[in-house]
Design a protein around this motif. Sequence first.
Motif, mmCIF file in Angstrom:
data_model
loop_
_atom_site.group_PDB
_atom_site.id
_atom_site.type_symbol
_atom_site.label_atom_id
_atom_site.label_comp_id
_atom_site.label_asym_id
_atom_site.label_seq_id
_atom_site.Cartn_x
_atom_site.Cartn_y
_atom_site.Cartn_z
ATOM 1 N N GLY A 86 0.826 -1.288 -0.006
ATOM 2 C CA GLY A 86 0.022 -0.238 0.060
ATOM 3 C C GLY A 86 0.906 1.287 -0.035
ATOM 4 O O GLY A 86 0.242 2.563 -0.217
ATOM 5 N N LYS A 87 2.071 1.178 0.081
ATOM 6 C CA LYS A 87 2.934 2.394 0.174
ATOM 7 C C LYS A 87 3.292 2.839 -1.205
ATOM 8 O O LYS A 87 3.214 2.065 -2.229
ATOM 9 C CB LYS A 87 4.417 2.042 0.905
ATOM 10 C CG LYS A 87 4.095 1.714 2.513
ATOM 11 C CD LYS A 87 3.538 2.788 3.159
ATOM 12 C CE LYS A 87 3.766 2.183 4.683
ATOM 13 N NZ LYS A 87 2.683 3.225 5.591
ATOM 14 N N HIS B 291 3.339 0.623 -4.587
ATOM 15 C CA HIS B 291 3.211 0.828 -5.859
ATOM 16 C C HIS B 291 4.344 1.748 -6.104
ATOM 17 O O HIS B 291 4.851 2.497 -5.358
ATOM 18 C CB HIS B 291 1.967 1.930 -5.635
ATOM 19 C CG HIS B 291 0.790 1.177 -5.362
ATOM 20 N ND1 HIS B 291 0.088 0.231 -5.970
ATOM 21 C CD2 HIS B 291 -0.062 1.409 -4.224
ATOM 22 C CE1 HIS B 291 -1.075 -0.203 -5.484
ATOM 23 N NE2 HIS B 291 -1.084 0.551 -4.216
ATOM 24 N N VAL B 292 4.938 1.638 -7.223
ATOM 25 C CA VAL B 292 6.217 1.973 -7.730
ATOM 26 C C VAL B 292 6.125 2.834 -8.907
ATOM 27 O O VAL B 292 5.827 2.408 -9.961
ATOM 28 C CB VAL B 292 7.271 1.165 -7.904
ATOM 29 C CG1 VAL B 292 8.852 1.752 -8.171
ATOM 30 C CG2 VAL B 292 7.667 0.154 -6.478
ATOM 31 N N TRP C 226 -2.069 7.611 -7.228
ATOM 32 C CA TRP C 226 -2.291 6.705 -5.927
ATOM 33 C C TRP C 226 -2.504 7.536 -4.554
ATOM 34 O O TRP C 226 -2.748 6.980 -3.769
ATOM 35 C CB TRP C 226 -0.998 5.847 -5.732
ATOM 36 C CG TRP C 226 -0.637 4.913 -6.705
ATOM 37 C CD1 TRP C 226 -1.518 3.697 -6.650
ATOM 38 C CD2 TRP C 226 0.503 4.616 -7.462
ATOM 39 N NE1 TRP C 226 -0.706 2.965 -7.887
ATOM 40 C CE2 TRP C 226 0.457 3.590 -8.221
ATOM 41 C CE3 TRP C 226 1.917 5.640 -7.717
ATOM 42 C CZ2 TRP C 226 1.299 3.300 -9.200
ATOM 43 C CZ3 TRP C 226 2.842 4.950 -8.426
ATOM 44 C CH2 TRP C 226 2.581 4.092 -9.359
ATOM 45 N N GLY C 227 -2.656 8.785 -4.736
ATOM 46 C CA GLY C 227 -3.107 9.651 -3.755
ATOM 47 C C GLY C 227 -2.405 9.858 -2.702
ATOM 48 O O GLY C 227 -2.656 10.495 -1.491
ATOM 49 N N HIS D 25 3.687 15.775 0.622
ATOM 50 C CA HIS D 25 3.351 14.594 0.797
ATOM 51 C C HIS D 25 3.957 13.485 1.689
ATOM 52 O O HIS D 25 3.333 12.851 2.489
ATOM 53 C CB HIS D 25 3.386 13.938 -0.853
ATOM 54 C CG HIS D 25 2.659 14.880 -1.767
ATOM 55 N ND1 HIS D 25 1.282 14.977 -2.021
ATOM 56 C CD2 HIS D 25 3.172 15.724 -2.730
ATOM 57 C CE1 HIS D 25 0.903 15.785 -3.036
ATOM 58 N NE2 HIS D 25 2.348 16.038 -3.293
ATOM 59 N N LEU D 26 5.166 13.961 1.727
ATOM 60 C CA LEU D 26 5.972 13.062 2.750
ATOM 61 C C LEU D 26 5.720 13.613 3.892
ATOM 62 O O LEU D 26 5.643 12.652 5.089
ATOM 63 C CB LEU D 26 7.663 13.368 2.391
ATOM 64 C CG LEU D 26 8.064 12.820 1.131
ATOM 65 C CD1 LEU D 26 9.857 13.044 0.835
ATOM 66 C CD2 LEU D 26 8.037 11.310 0.981
#
Length: 255
Positions: free
Chosen positions: A12-13, A38-39, A83-84, A130-131
């Motif tokens: 999920g990351k 997700h990459v 991916w949000g 985002h981080l």
Amino acid sequence: MVSAQPLEDFTGKVVVVTGAGSGIGRATARAFARAGAHVLGVGRRADALAETGADHAGFVAHPVDLCDPGAPADVIDAATRRWGRLDVLVNNAGATRLMPVAETTADGITALFALNVTAPSLLAHAALPHLRHARGSIVNVSSTYGHRPLPGAAHYAASKAALEHLTRSWAVELAADGIRVNALAPGPTESQALAAAGLPEETVEQIKRTEAARIPLGRRGEPAEVAAWILRLADPATTWLTGQILTIDGGLELT
């Protein structure tokens, strides 16, 4: 061939990996995908990125030249729109260039620093909101030559030294936001970097033999060995490690 099966769980990351078309970047993107992430794999060559993502459902290719204006912001937007969120930024893309003092040019210096220093900085800037939200992490990929002399390629070494100092400074600056920043400094690792620097094949092979002879463990590294440590540095369970430069070079730093 060394295999690196990730112990970490990134289900999920969302992870951005630059320079994902070959070498350490390819191995890292695949390792994150195997670990459930997700990459978004970033690189200049669409065909190379497609090869990286083959049989890895969690991988999405994003071809772009990070030195183009607006490219770093575009990369982060692509990941977050899809991916949000964004949990990990891996600044792996970089260029190697032989440039002795006698052959040093302003354009050569500018090109090296544009990819090795400016692009990671602008990616970190774009990723920061985002981080902060995810309390995520940044992993910068330096080099053992970021903290040891490299005659004939001093500006490459200097660009990696700059990235290491950015790592330490960002770690302090962003600690209050819960963002960890670390760097990995690989020694000579099997990749296309020497060939990409424009060296003839026989020169590349001679450099590889010379490097292997200087490394106490007697060989150059494999990309998967480096990728395994990138995942460990990024692992959310690694809660109290920040501002560190981890050298993984088969003991070369000891010589």
